[in-house]
Scaffold this motif. Structure first.
Motif, PDB file in Angstrom:
ATOM      1  N   GLU A 207       0.846  -1.125   0.010  1.00 23.55           N
ATOM      2  CA  GLU A 207       0.094  -0.036   0.007  1.00 23.55           C
ATOM      3  C   GLU A 207       0.874   1.159  -0.023  1.00 23.55           C
ATOM      4  OE1 GLU A 207       0.845  -1.346   4.046  1.00 23.55           O
ATOM      5  OE2 GLU A 207       0.111  -2.104   2.491  1.00 23.55           O
ATOM      6  N   ALA A 208       0.311   2.510  -0.107  1.00 22.17           N
ATOM      7  CA  ALA A 208       0.989   3.589  -0.060  1.00 22.17           C
ATOM      8  C   ALA A 208       1.829   3.849   1.195  1.00 22.17           C
ATOM      9  CB  ALA A 208       0.211   4.904  -0.261  1.00 22.17           C
TER      10      ALA A 208
ATOM     11  N   HIS B 227       6.713 -14.335   8.825  1.00 19.66           N
ATOM     12  CA  HIS B 227       7.846 -13.654   7.851  1.00 19.66           C
ATOM     13  C   HIS B 227       7.574 -12.728   6.956  1.00 19.66           C
ATOM     14  CE1 HIS B 227       6.375 -17.351   5.996  1.00 19.66           C
ATOM     15  NE2 HIS B 227       6.600 -16.880   4.880  1.00 19.66           N
ATOM     16  N   GLU B 228       6.122 -12.783   6.504  1.00 17.94           N
ATOM     17  CA  GLU B 228       5.508 -11.652   5.511  1.00 17.94           C
ATOM     18  C   GLU B 228       5.587 -10.471   6.259  1.00 17.94           C
ATOM     19  OE1 GLU B 228       1.952 -13.232   3.898  1.00 17.94           O
ATOM     20  OE2 GLU B 228       3.052 -15.274   3.197  1.00 17.94           O
ATOM     21  N   THR B 229       4.961 -10.526   7.409  1.00 16.07           N
ATOM     22  CA  THR B 229       5.000  -9.212   8.428  1.00 16.07           C
ATOM     23  C   THR B 229       6.419  -8.550   8.573  1.00 16.07           C
ATOM     24  OG1 THR B 229       2.881 -10.036   9.566  1.00 16.07           O
ATOM     25  CG2 THR B 229       4.047  -8.263  10.414  1.00 16.07           C
ATOM     26  N   TYR B 230       7.326  -9.538   8.842  1.00 14.04           N
ATOM     27  CA  TYR B 230       8.513  -8.945   8.938  1.00 14.04           C
ATOM     28  C   TYR B 230       9.140  -8.193   7.646  1.00 14.04           C
ATOM     29  CZ  TYR B 230      13.521  -8.828  10.215  1.00 14.04           C
ATOM     30  OH  TYR B 230      14.969  -8.510  10.547  1.00 14.04           O
ATOM     31  N   LEU B 231       8.745  -8.814   6.490  1.00 12.87           N
ATOM     32  CA  LEU B 231       9.268  -8.371   5.258  1.00 12.87           C
ATOM     33  C   LEU B 231       8.697  -7.121   5.014  1.00 12.87           C
ATOM     34  CD1 LEU B 231      10.730  -8.502   2.330  1.00 12.87           C
ATOM     35  CD2 LEU B 231       8.683  -9.789   1.700  1.00 12.87           C
ATOM     36  N   ARG B 232       7.472  -6.994   5.384  1.00 12.01           N
ATOM     37  CA  ARG B 232       6.655  -5.412   4.987  1.00 12.01           C
ATOM     38  C   ARG B 232       7.294  -4.553   6.018  1.00 12.01           C
ATOM     39  NH1 ARG B 232       2.015  -8.859   5.515  1.00 12.01           N
ATOM     40  NH2 ARG B 232       1.205  -9.260   3.478  1.00 12.01           N
TER      41      ARG B 232
END
Length: 374
Positions: free
Chosen positions: A208-209, A243-248
Motif C-alpha cells: 500500500e502507499a 515472515h511476511e509481516t517482517y518483510l513488510r
C-alpha cells in the motif's frame, strides 16, 4: 752527516678521540627545540598503538596543504542473532507405498482377528473364501490383536501426505525442529509430527502507499513491488512469528533511509533508489531465510499536504527551463546571422552598428518565437 728523524702524528702520542656528535634538534616556527633522540626512546614493553587516519594542519610559512585522511567505510549492520542450529535440513520421510501397505496390513489384521474371534459375518467369510471359524467371541488375545491392527492402520493411513511442487512442510516434534519436506508426490510422514505448510515459490507483493522522502526531504507516498521467495524454511517459519509481516516492516524501514524521486526526476535516480532499496531489504531479511530479488517503486506521488505546492514549483521550474532554452536559441540565431553577414562581406559594421544590429535581431527573433510558440 746528521740524520734527522721525521715525526709523524702517530708517533707523537695516542690518537685523539673523536668529538661527540652534536644532538640533533627539531625546530620550526611553531615548535620549541625537541631533541630527536627523545622521540625514539626504547620502551621496555612497547605497546602497539593502532594507526588511524588523521588530518594534519598546514604549517605556517611552508606552503604545505592540509592532508585529509580517508573516511572510514561504512560498516555493514550485523544480522539479528538466531539459533545457529536452526538451518533447513531434509526430514525423514518414506514413499507413500509404505503407508498404503501399512494401512492395508492393519485392515487385513482386523479382518483376520474378527475371523479368529468368530465375529466375522458369514457373508463376509464366504466372500473372502474363509472357512467357518470355531471362535466363541473376542477374548484378551483378540482384543490385543485388534489394538495392534488398528494402530498399524492408523499410522499407515494417517501418515499419508501429498507433496506439491512449490510447497514444503516444516515438521517438528514436541516443539523441536525435525526437518523440512520438499519432495513431491505421495509420501508417508510420521503422523506424530506437527506440519506447517510453507509456500516456497517465487512470490510478489504490492504494498500500500507508504511514507518516504525525496532527495530534498519532501514527503512522498510510495507504492513498491517486492519480488521474493522463501530460501530457508526453518528460519522463515521458526525464526520469526510471521515472515511476511517482517518483510513488510523491513521495506518500510528501507523507505525511511533511501530517498525516492518522483517520476519527473532523472532515470538514473530512480534506478539508484531501486538498487539501494533492494540491497537494504535483502540484507535485512537474509537472516530469516528470505531471498529478495527486487524492490521497485511502481508509484511515487507527493503527500496530500505538499502536493499543491510541489505542483506549482514544478510548473515554475518548467517555465524557467523553457525560457532559458528559448533565450539560448535566440542568441545562437543572432550570432549565426551576424557572423554570416560579416564573413561574407555583405556589410561592414563598426562596434556601434554591430550592437544595434544585434539588439534589433534579438527583438525580432524573440517576438517571432513568442508568437509561434517554443
Amino acid at each position: 752527516m746528521s740524520t734527522t728523524t721525521s715525526h709523524t702524528p702517530e708517533s707523537e702520542g695516542p690518537a685523539e678521540t673523536p668529538s661527540p656528535r652534536p644532538v640533533r634538534l627539531i625546530q620550526n616556527e611553531c615548535t620549541t627545540e625537541i631533541p630527536v633522540h627523545l622521540l625514539f626512546r626504547d620502551d621496555p614493553d612497547p605497546v602497539a598503538v593502532p594507526l588511524r587516519p588523521a588530518v594534519v594542519g598546514r604549517r605556517r610559512g611552508t606552503g604545505e596543504q592540509p592532508r585529509l585522511g580517508r573516511p572510514a567505510p561504512a560498516r555493514a549492520r550485523p544480522a539479528p542473532p538466531l539459533d545457529p542450529d536452526l538451518v533447513e535440513r531434509p526430514a525423514r520421510v518414506l514413499p507413500g507405498a509404505a503407508g498404503v501397505l501399512a494401512g492395508a496390513g492393519g485392515v487385513a489384521g482386523a479382518l483376520a482377528t474378527s475371523w479368529w474371534a468368530g465375529a466375522l459375518p458369514p457373508l463376509a467369510a464366504h466372500a473372502l473364501r474363509l472357512p467357518a471359524s470355531a471362535g466363541a467371541g473376542p477374548g484378551p488375545a483378540q482384543w490385543a490383536a485388534y489394538a495392534g491392527a488398528g494402530a498399524l492402520g492408523v499410522i499407515g493411513f494417517g501418515g499419508l501426505a501429498r507433496g506439491a511442487t512449490g510447497r514444503a512442510w516444516v515438521v517438528g516434534l514436541f516443539g523441536r525442529y525435525r526437518g523440512t519436506v520438499r519432495r513431491t508426490g505421495l509420501l508417508w510422514v510420521n503422523p506424530l509430527l506437527r506440519r506447517r505448510r510453507v509456500d516456497v515459490r517465487l512470490r510478489h507483493w504490492r504494498s500500500e502507499a507508504m511514507p518516504a522522502a525525496d532527495g530534498n526531504g519532501v514527503t512522498v507516498r510510495v507504492v513498491v513491488l517486492v519480488v521474493w521467495r522463501v530460501r530457508d524454511t526453518a528460519r522463515a517459519v521458526l525464526g520469526v512469528e510471521d515472515h511476511e509481516t517482517y518483510l513488510r516492516e523491513c521495506v518500510e524501514a528501507a523507505l525511511a533511509r533511501v530517498p525516492v524521486e518522483v517520476p519527473g526526476a532523472a532515470r538514473a535516480g530512480a534506478d539508484s533508489a531501486m538498487d539501494a532499496l533492494t540491497r537494504l531489504v535483502a540484507a535485512d531479511v537474509a537472516a530469516i531465510g528470505l531471498e529478495v530479488f527486487s524492490v521497485q517503486p511502481v508509484r511515487v506521488e507527493y503527500a496530500p499536504e505538499v502536493a499543491d505546492a510541489m505542483h506549482r514549483r514544478r510548473i515554475a521550474a518548467l517555465d524557467d527551463r523553457q525560457r532559458a532554452t528559448r533565450l539560448t536559441s535566440v542568441v545562437d540565431s543572432v550570432e549565426d546571422t551576424v557572423t554570416r553577414l560579416t564573413t561574407r562581406g555583405l556589410v561592414e559594421l563598426d562596434d556601434c552598428e554591430r550592437k544595434t544590429l544585434v539588439r534589433d535581431l534579438t527583438v525580432a527573433f524573440c517576438s517571432g518565437r513568442g508568437d509561434s510558440g517554443p
